[in-house]
Each structure stands twice: as C-alpha cells, then as structure tokens.
Write an enzyme that holds these catalytic residues in place. Structure first.
Site, PDB file in Angstrom:
ATOM      1  N   GLY A  39       0.823  -1.212   0.000  1.00 41.43           N
ATOM      2  CA  GLY A  39       0.000   0.000   0.000  1.00 41.43           C
ATOM      3  C   GLY A  39       0.856   1.260   0.000  1.00 41.43           C
ATOM      4  N   GLY A  42       8.168   1.794  -2.536  1.00 39.72           N
ATOM      5  CA  GLY A  42       9.521   1.894  -1.982  1.00 39.72           C
ATOM      6  C   GLY A  42      10.059   0.612  -1.385  1.00 39.72           C
ATOM      7  N   GLY A 184      24.189 -12.913  14.333  1.00 33.54           N
ATOM      8  CA  GLY A 184      24.676 -12.576  12.990  1.00 33.54           C
ATOM      9  C   GLY A 184      25.405 -11.238  12.982  1.00 33.54           C
ATOM     10  N   GLY A 185      26.695 -11.291  12.709  1.00 32.65           N
ATOM     11  CA  GLY A 185      27.504 -10.062  12.656  1.00 32.65           C
ATOM     12  C   GLY A 185      27.704  -9.588  11.233  1.00 32.65           C
ATOM     13  N   ILE A 187      25.956  -7.077   7.934  1.00 30.10           N
ATOM     14  CA  ILE A 187      25.715  -5.633   7.853  1.00 30.10           C
ATOM     15  C   ILE A 187      24.514  -5.212   8.705  1.00 30.10           C
ATOM     16  N   ILE A 188      23.418  -5.967   8.626  1.00 34.17           N
ATOM     17  CA  ILE A 188      22.238  -5.585   9.418  1.00 34.17           C
ATOM     18  C   ILE A 188      22.579  -5.640  10.898  1.00 34.17           C
ATOM     19  N   GLY A 277      20.789 -13.053   7.708  1.00 40.51           N
ATOM     20  CA  GLY A 277      20.659 -12.996   6.257  1.00 40.51           C
ATOM     21  C   GLY A 277      19.217 -12.809   5.838  1.00 40.51           C
ATOM     22  N   MET A 324      22.090  -8.515  -2.302  1.00 41.39           N
ATOM     23  CA  MET A 324      20.791  -7.918  -1.965  1.00 41.39           C
ATOM     24  C   MET A 324      21.017  -6.475  -1.567  1.00 41.39           C
ATOM     25  N   HIS A 450      42.562  19.693  -1.671  1.00 47.27           N
ATOM     26  CA  HIS A 450      43.154  19.741  -0.340  1.00 47.27           C
ATOM     27  C   HIS A 450      42.469  20.818   0.486  1.00 47.27           C
TER      28      HIS A 450
HETATM   29  P1  FAD Z   1      11.952  -5.025  -1.915  1.00 48.76           P
HETATM   30  O1  FAD Z   1      12.446  -3.709  -1.539  1.00 48.76           O
HETATM   31  O2  FAD Z   1      11.829  -6.059  -0.856  1.00 48.76           O
HETATM   32  O3  FAD Z   1      10.544  -4.780  -2.606  1.00 48.76           O
HETATM   33  C1  FAD Z   1       9.679  -5.797  -2.996  1.00 48.76           C
HETATM   34  C2  FAD Z   1       8.270  -5.301  -2.888  1.00 48.76           C
HETATM   35  O4  FAD Z   1       7.410  -6.233  -3.510  1.00 48.76           O
HETATM   36  C3  FAD Z   1       7.782  -5.157  -1.458  1.00 48.76           C
HETATM   37  O5  FAD Z   1       7.340  -3.852  -1.207  1.00 48.76           O
HETATM   38  C4  FAD Z   1       6.640  -6.160  -1.349  1.00 48.76           C
HETATM   39  O6  FAD Z   1       5.575  -5.705  -0.535  1.00 48.76           O
HETATM   40  C5  FAD Z   1       6.207  -6.295  -2.786  1.00 48.76           C
HETATM   41  N1  FAD Z   1       5.561  -7.575  -3.108  1.00 48.76           N
HETATM   42  C6  FAD Z   1       6.013  -8.830  -2.819  1.00 48.76           C
HETATM   43  N2  FAD Z   1       5.177  -9.751  -3.324  1.00 48.76           N
HETATM   44  C7  FAD Z   1       4.161  -9.077  -3.926  1.00 48.76           C
HETATM   45  C8  FAD Z   1       3.004  -9.478  -4.624  1.00 48.76           C
HETATM   46  N3  FAD Z   1       2.704 -10.773  -4.801  1.00 48.76           N
HETATM   47  N4  FAD Z   1       2.178  -8.524  -5.102  1.00 48.76           N
HETATM   48  C9  FAD Z   1       2.470  -7.197  -4.936  1.00 48.76           C
HETATM   49  N5  FAD Z   1       3.573  -6.777  -4.283  1.00 48.76           N
HETATM   50  C10 FAD Z   1       4.402  -7.696  -3.794  1.00 48.76           C
HETATM   51  N6  FAD Z   1      20.544  -1.901   0.648  1.00 48.76           N
HETATM   52  C11 FAD Z   1      21.399  -0.921   0.302  1.00 48.76           C
HETATM   53  O7  FAD Z   1      21.823  -0.870  -0.853  1.00 48.76           O
HETATM   54  N7  FAD Z   1      21.804   0.026   1.207  1.00 48.76           N
HETATM   55  C12 FAD Z   1      21.376   0.010   2.482  1.00 48.76           C
HETATM   56  O8  FAD Z   1      21.759   0.875   3.271  1.00 48.76           O
HETATM   57  C13 FAD Z   1      20.490  -1.014   2.885  1.00 48.76           C
HETATM   58  N8  FAD Z   1      20.037  -1.057   4.136  1.00 48.76           N
HETATM   59  C14 FAD Z   1      19.162  -2.042   4.504  1.00 48.76           C
HETATM   60  C15 FAD Z   1      18.741  -2.075   5.813  1.00 48.76           C
HETATM   61  C16 FAD Z   1      17.860  -3.055   6.225  1.00 48.76           C
HETATM   62  C17 FAD Z   1      17.397  -3.077   7.646  1.00 48.76           C
HETATM   63  C18 FAD Z   1      17.379  -4.019   5.283  1.00 48.76           C
HETATM   64  C19 FAD Z   1      16.405  -5.087   5.698  1.00 48.76           C
HETATM   65  C20 FAD Z   1      17.807  -3.996   3.975  1.00 48.76           C
HETATM   66  C21 FAD Z   1      18.714  -3.012   3.571  1.00 48.76           C
HETATM   67  N9  FAD Z   1      19.187  -2.944   2.265  1.00 48.76           N
HETATM   68  C22 FAD Z   1      20.079  -1.966   1.919  1.00 48.76           C
HETATM   69  C23 FAD Z   1      18.761  -3.896   1.231  1.00 48.76           C
HETATM   70  C24 FAD Z   1      17.644  -3.282   0.338  1.00 48.76           C
HETATM   71  O9  FAD Z   1      16.580  -2.907   1.167  1.00 48.76           O
HETATM   72  C25 FAD Z   1      17.186  -4.289  -0.704  1.00 48.76           C
HETATM   73  O10 FAD Z   1      18.277  -4.745  -1.451  1.00 48.76           O
HETATM   74  C26 FAD Z   1      16.166  -3.659  -1.651  1.00 48.76           C
HETATM   75  O11 FAD Z   1      15.044  -3.216  -0.944  1.00 48.76           O
HETATM   76  C27 FAD Z   1      15.750  -4.648  -2.732  1.00 48.76           C
HETATM   77  O12 FAD Z   1      14.759  -4.101  -3.537  1.00 48.76           O
HETATM   78  P2  FAD Z   1      13.660  -5.018  -4.253  1.00 48.76           P
HETATM   79  O13 FAD Z   1      12.798  -4.092  -5.010  1.00 48.76           O
HETATM   80  O14 FAD Z   1      14.312  -6.137  -4.952  1.00 48.76           O
HETATM   81  O15 FAD Z   1      12.835  -5.681  -3.059  1.00 48.76           O
HETATM   82  P1  NAD Z   2      24.547 -11.030   5.918  1.00 44.62           P
HETATM   83  O1  NAD Z   2      24.551 -12.198   5.030  1.00 44.62           O
HETATM   84  O2  NAD Z   2      25.247  -9.801   5.521  1.00 44.62           O
HETATM   85  O3  NAD Z   2      25.147 -11.428   7.346  1.00 44.62           O
HETATM   86  C1  NAD Z   2      24.638 -12.474   8.109  1.00 44.62           C
HETATM   87  C2  NAD Z   2      25.698 -12.897   9.100  1.00 44.62           C
HETATM   88  O4  NAD Z   2      25.117 -13.833   9.993  1.00 44.62           O
HETATM   89  C3  NAD Z   2      26.895 -13.583   8.444  1.00 44.62           C
HETATM   90  O5  NAD Z   2      28.077 -12.999   8.915  1.00 44.62           O
HETATM   91  C4  NAD Z   2      26.744 -15.040   8.882  1.00 44.62           C
HETATM   92  O6  NAD Z   2      27.977 -15.698   9.029  1.00 44.62           O
HETATM   93  C5  NAD Z   2      26.016 -14.898  10.194  1.00 44.62           C
HETATM   94  N1  NAD Z   2      25.232 -16.068  10.589  1.00 44.62           N
HETATM   95  C6  NAD Z   2      24.429 -16.827   9.815  1.00 44.62           C
HETATM   96  N2  NAD Z   2      23.844 -17.783  10.553  1.00 44.62           N
HETATM   97  C7  NAD Z   2      24.280 -17.615  11.826  1.00 44.62           C
HETATM   98  C8  NAD Z   2      24.028 -18.297  13.059  1.00 44.62           C
HETATM   99  N3  NAD Z   2      23.209 -19.324  13.120  1.00 44.62           N
HETATM  100  N4  NAD Z   2      24.656 -17.851  14.172  1.00 44.62           N
HETATM  101  C9  NAD Z   2      25.492 -16.784  14.122  1.00 44.62           C
HETATM  102  N5  NAD Z   2      25.768 -16.122  12.979  1.00 44.62           N
HETATM  103  C10 NAD Z   2      25.159 -16.524  11.854  1.00 44.62           C
HETATM  104  O7  NAD Z   2      22.998 -10.744   6.221  1.00 44.62           O
HETATM  105  P2  NAD Z   2      22.272  -9.548   6.976  1.00 44.62           P
HETATM  106  O8  NAD Z   2      23.215  -8.758   7.768  1.00 44.62           O
HETATM  107  O9  NAD Z   2      21.093 -10.158   7.645  1.00 44.62           O
HETATM  108  O10 NAD Z   2      21.789  -8.655   5.776  1.00 44.62           O
HETATM  109  C11 NAD Z   2      20.898  -9.176   4.781  1.00 44.62           C
HETATM  110  C12 NAD Z   2      21.035  -8.446   3.486  1.00 44.62           C
HETATM  111  O11 NAD Z   2      20.617  -7.100   3.591  1.00 44.62           O
HETATM  112  C13 NAD Z   2      22.464  -8.441   3.000  1.00 44.62           C
HETATM  113  O12 NAD Z   2      22.486  -8.934   1.692  1.00 44.62           O
HETATM  114  C14 NAD Z   2      22.885  -7.025   3.044  1.00 44.62           C
HETATM  115  O13 NAD Z   2      23.709  -6.688   1.950  1.00 44.62           O
HETATM  116  C15 NAD Z   2      21.568  -6.253   2.980  1.00 44.62           C
HETATM  117  N6  NAD Z   2      21.759  -5.022   3.747  1.00 44.62           N
HETATM  118  C16 NAD Z   2      22.588  -4.075   3.258  1.00 44.62           C
HETATM  119  C17 NAD Z   2      22.853  -2.945   3.998  1.00 44.62           C
HETATM  120  C18 NAD Z   2      23.770  -1.918   3.456  1.00 44.62           C
HETATM  121  O14 NAD Z   2      24.063  -1.958   2.272  1.00 44.62           O
HETATM  122  N7  NAD Z   2      24.258  -0.975   4.253  1.00 44.62           N
HETATM  123  C19 NAD Z   2      22.276  -2.765   5.228  1.00 44.62           C
HETATM  124  C20 NAD Z   2      21.458  -3.758   5.714  1.00 44.62           C
HETATM  125  C21 NAD Z   2      21.205  -4.875   4.942  1.00 44.62           C
END
Ligand code: FAD
Ligand code: NAD
Length: 471
Positions: A39, A42, A184-185, A187-188, A277, A324, A450
């Site tokens: 709804g 983004g 999980g250590g 990025i999140i 992950g 991702m 600089h």
């Molecule tokens: P999504 O953003 O997940 O969008 C998919 C959309 O499809 C959703 O809105 C969902 O509701 C909709 N949808 C699913 N199924 C249906 C259906 N059947 N009908 C209609 N709609 C549907 N990436 C970065 O590059 N930099 C960051 O700083 C970063 N920070 C992050 C922080 C967090 C906490 C998290 C969880 C992720 C972060 N990411 C970051 C990853 C980034 O959010 C994703 O890579 C990105 O959102 C992927 O875009 P997408 O469009 O593929 O999927």
């Molecule tokens: P990730 O794959 O980056 O890290 C998961 C970590 O959890 C890994 O280090 C892994 O070894 C560890 N792990 C897995 N199973 C475990 C267990 N049972 N016990 C302890 N450790 C365990 O996944 P994430 O941090 O959840 O992020 C998910 C995705 O979202 C990533 O692809 C990331 O690129 C994306 N993301 C990106 C950003 C950004 O770009 N700044 C920010 C947030 C998320």
C-alpha cells in the site's frame, strides 16, 4: 487497468527494483502497471530498510558524539537527553517524504499503480487482490517479478518484532533495551547494534564465522572495524553459534556454543535481533503454476537478460541472484526495461559497491585479498591511514584506512576497501575507476582537492606502485 487494457509491462512489487523499472518504462512511453501489496511504494529499502536505518544511524551517531566527543572540541553540552519517540518520528518523516515522492514520480511518468497483491493467473495475466477490497486482473505483454526478500528466520525463535526481532522490529523499538543479543555479525547486525549501543543498550553480537561484516568484507578491514566497534562498547563472540533461545515473560536467554562444538554459555537479554541474512520472497505469487523455477535458495532462475524460461517474464532485485542491495536492484530495473525497449542493457556486477553505515563507515568495491588469493591472481597492496590525512586530523576523526589492491603486472585496480568517515561517499570514486578499468596510477595522478579525506584515497593508490607522500 482492466483485462481489456493490455499493458506493455506489468511489474509485481513496488520496491526499488520494481519502482525504478516502472519509472523507466513510463519514460520510454510504455503502458506500464506496477502492483504493490504494502500500500506504500519503496519496498523494504524505503519502508523498513536503507532509509529508516540510516535515519537512526545518523541521529544516534549525533547523540553519541555529543555525549562522548565534544569537550575537546570546545563545545560543552549540559542536560543531554534521549527522546526516543522523537528520534523515531524523525525517521518516519524521512520515510514518508521519500515514499510519497515515488507516488509523485509514478504520476509524472504515467505509471498505473495498483495497491494489492498480485498472483499469476496465466503467463500473461496477473490477478490482484486489492487492498481496498475486491479484485481486478491485469494483462501484460511483458511481466517483471520484483517481489524482494524477507528476513531469514532462526529455527526455534518465533519473531514477535518486540522481544524477538528482525531489522523491522529493530528500527521501531519504543523503549531502550538494557541488553540486546544480535545473532549474525553481518551488515544488518552491525548497523542495528551501532544504533542501540550508541543510545545506551549493552549489545553482544554472536557471529558464526571468525570475522564480522558478512560476505565480501576484506579480512584486514573487518578486523580493524571490529576493533573500532569494540572500542565503542559492542561485545563480539566470534566462531560462536546460537543453539537455542528461551523466551520468558520478562526475560530472554540465548544459548550459544563454540562453532566447532564445545564451550557452552547462556546470554541474558531483553531483546534478541535475528540478523542471519535475507531470503527471496515469493509467497502467494503462484509462479509454480506457470512453470517458472527457483533454485535451492528460492532465487528465481534467470538468464543474463533477466528472463525466466518464459522469455517475456523477467525477474530483478533481491528475489533473484546477486547481492541484496538497493543500488543493484535499481541498476537491474533500468537494464530490464532497456532489454525490452532496445534489446540491450548493462549492469557491471564486478563493480557494485558495498557500504556499512557504522561509524566509521566501511565500504568496498571489487575483490578482496582472500578472493584474489583463491584465484591465484598476483596483486599489489597500497594503503594509507586516515591518521596521516590532514582533513581527518583537523576533524579529530582519524580512525581507519584506505586499501587499494591492483594487478601486480598491469596495475589495474582489482578492489578498493575503506574504513573511515565518509567511506560510503568515497567508494563512488573507486567504483568509477573500476568501471573504467583504471590503474592505481591513473587515480594517483589525478588531482584531489586539499584538504579532503579523498587525498587519503589518492595516496593509497600511489602507495601501490610508489611511495605515499605523507606516510
Ligand atoms: P523489496 O524492496 O523487498 O521490494 C519488494 C516489494 O514487492 C515489497 O514492497 C513487497 O511488498 C512487494 N511484493 C512482494 N510480493 C508481492 C506481490 N505478490 N504482489 C504485490 N507486491 C508484492 N541496501 C542498500 O543498498 N543500502 C542500504 O543501506 C540497505 N540497508 C538495509 C537495511 C535493512 C534493515 C534491510 C532489511 C535492507 C537493507 N538494504 C540496503 C537492502 C535493500 O533494502 C534491498 O536490497 C532492496 O530493498 C531490494 O529491492 P527489491 O525491489 O528487490 O525488493
Ligand atoms: P549477511 O549475510 O550480511 O550477514 C549475516 C551474518 O550472519 C553472516 O556474517 C553469517 O555468518 C552470520 N550467521 C548466519 N547464521 C548464523 C548463526 N546461526 N549464528 C550466528 N551467525 C550466523 O545478512 P544480513 O546482515 O542479515 O543482511 C541481509 C542483506 O541485507 C544483505 O544482503 C545485506 O547486503 C543487505 N543489507 C545491506 C545494507 C547496506 O548496504 N548498508 C544494510 C542492511 C542490509
């Protein structure tokens, strides 16, 4: 849209991948419909990912700096107080502004937006269960699946987004937890641990592997980042796995043991963050009905033009291969439409930057040392510490370094890895250099203003084939 009006493109999912594809299609003059079930446009990134997390990271960093790092700068602050509710409101304001902005861009580019859940009826028809009630269906010559991803659950721990949380709960806590365990250590885990630790929570990060940062982070850089985060108060348990969790009415116990078996321990917490992950999301899409396939990780199987085995159905973003990341999803959104309109598109998967928005930031692009060694590539290393950079010194913010990896023979840049303030902006230059096949000498012979932090970038490049001037 009704069944009568066939669209050139129907996009399922209004996240970064889907909305960018929709705008690009609209700009190309295609009849385009985007279906989003949240709804709000983004997707994960704008609603519960990149944007809200960066708002909290920015404001918690400011709070932490005011608390710990002002006196020596000649700034004295009294009566500092956290207003968590207001910090969350500031986050919500940023999110609302940006998501509404996409709705505006949809209108501007003639994108038809349907708020509802889409499911395949057949190869060209999507049935939509509308959010406001009722149903509709829409036909497309081309269909793009962009349904994104969701947090991978931890077996045995039921997510309630209050005590057992994913990142979605971690950006919306209403009270400051005393103790948080992060599973999980990656990025999140590290970004969310930074937010709450800066605000006063005692955070312990449990990581299965021997290094933090998730896939791709260079081992030396990861070690440096861990040291700096430890100095800020975060605790790390590496080579450790969580075996189970006990959720009681007012407490939590997380049982861990050494990854290779052996030493066991129980950690107390008010909140546990599951950050192990994310996995592709395709629930309810009905793709099986038309014979589209996923791999064992749930990723849609596609060719280099994003086509499934039904060629007019393409897949982009988190629900298919590759990192991702929002900017990767965005590139694919543009390329997928260009394949439809022009027959060619371009994404260089070798030059997609990664940024971890901690303080200092960690950013990298290209390959790391372990990857180069595994491929038997001969490379040179050039490093430069921010402690020798004039701007970092004037800013009293000297943690970190820039590290260049270049081909031993040709000097072509193979990877750049940075820990430091502003690393996320600086990595753009490295990405451009990599995209254009630059050598480290090309970068080092380019004038950098600089005093800027980017001089450390130039000098690290210089250090790969010659000596840096200031270190
Ligand atoms: P999504 O953003 O997940 O969008 C998919 C959309 O499809 C959703 O809105 C969902 O509701 C909709 N949808 C699913 N199924 C249906 C259906 N059947 N009908 C209609 N709609 C549907 N990436 C970065 O590059 N930099 C960051 O700083 C970063 N920070 C992050 C922080 C967090 C906490 C998290 C969880 C992720 C972060 N990411 C970051 C990853 C980034 O959010 C994703 O890579 C990105 O959102 C992927 O875009 P997408 O469009 O593929 O999927
Ligand atoms: P990730 O794959 O980056 O890290 C998961 C970590 O959890 C890994 O280090 C892994 O070894 C560890 N792990 C897995 N199973 C475990 C267990 N049972 N016990 C302890 N450790 C365990 O996944 P994430 O941090 O959840 O992020 C998910 C995705 O979202 C990533 O692809 C990331 O690129 C994306 N993301 C990106 C950003 C950004 O770009 N700044 C920010 C947030 C998320």
């Amino acid at each position: 849209a009704t069944e009568a009006e066939e669209q050139d493109v129907v996009i399922i999912g209004g996240g970064v991948a889907g909305y960018v594809a929709a705008i690009k299609a609209g700009q190309a003059g295609l009849k385009v419909t985007c279906i989003e079930k949240r709804g709000i446009l983004g997707g994960t990134c704008l609603n519960v990912g990149c944007i809200p997390s960066k708002s909290l990271l920015n404001n918690s960093a400011l709070f932490h700096q005011i608390q710990h790092d002002t006196k020596n700068r000649g700034i004295e602050v009294e009566g500092l107080k956290l207003n968590l509710q207001q910090m969350m409101k500031a986050k919500d304001t940023s999110v609302a502004g940006l998501t509404k902005g996409i709705e505006f861009l949809f209108k501007k580019n003639n994108v038809n937006y349907i708020r509802g859940t889409g499911a395949f009826k057949d190869e060209h028809t999507i049935d939509v269960n509308l959010i406001d009630g009722g149903e509709t269906s829409v036909k497309g010559k081309n269909i793009i699946i962009a349904t994104g991803s969701e947090a991978t659950p931890f077996p045995g721990l039921t997510i309630d987004e209050k005590k057992v949380i994913t990142s979605t709960g971690a950006i919306a806590l209403t009270d400051l937890p005393k103790k948080m365990v992060v599973i999980g250590g990656g990025i999140i885990g590290l970004e969310m641990a930074s937010v709450w630790s800066r605000l006063g929570t005692e955070v312990t990060i449990v990581e299965f592997l021997g290094q933090i940062g998730g896939p791709g982070m260079d081992a030396e850089i990861s070690k440096m980042a861990q040291k700096l985060l430890t100095k800020q108060g975060m605790k790390f348990k590496l080579n450790t796995k969580v075996t189970s969790g006990e959720v009681n009415a007012d407490s939590l116990k997380i049982h861990v043991e050494a990854a290779k078996g052996g030493k066991e321990e129980a950690l107390d917490a008010d909140v546990v963050l599951v950050a192990i992950g994310r996995r592709p999301y395709s629930a309810g899409l009905g793709f099986e009905k038309i014979g589209i396939e996923t791999d064992d990780k749930g990723r849609f199987i596609i060719d280099h033009e994003y086509r499934t085995k039904i060629p007019h159905i393409r897949v982009i973003g988190d629900c298919t291969f590759g990192p991702m990341l929002a900017h990767k999803a965005e590139e694919e959104g543009v390329a997928a439409i260009e394949y439809i309109t022009k027959g060619s598109g371009h994404v260089n998967y070798g030059a997609i930057p990664s940024v971890m928005y901690t303080h200092p930031e960690v950013a990298w692009v290209g390959q790391n040392e372990a990857e180069l060694k595994a491929q038997d590539v001969k490379y040179k290393v050039g490093t430069f510490p921010f402690s020798a950079n004039s701007r970092a010194k004037t800013n009293l913010d000297t943690d970190g370094m820039v590290k260049f990896l270049s081909d031993a023979e040709t000097d072509r840049i193979l990877g750049v890895h940075i820990v430091g303030s502003n690393a996320g902006e600086m990595i753009g230059e490295a990405t451009l250099a990599l995209e254009y096949g630059a050598s480290s000498e090309d970068v080092a012979r380019t004038s950098h203003a600089h005093p800027t932090l980017s001089e450390a970038f130039k000098e690290a490049a210089m250090a790969t084939y010659d000596k840096a001037i200031h270190f």
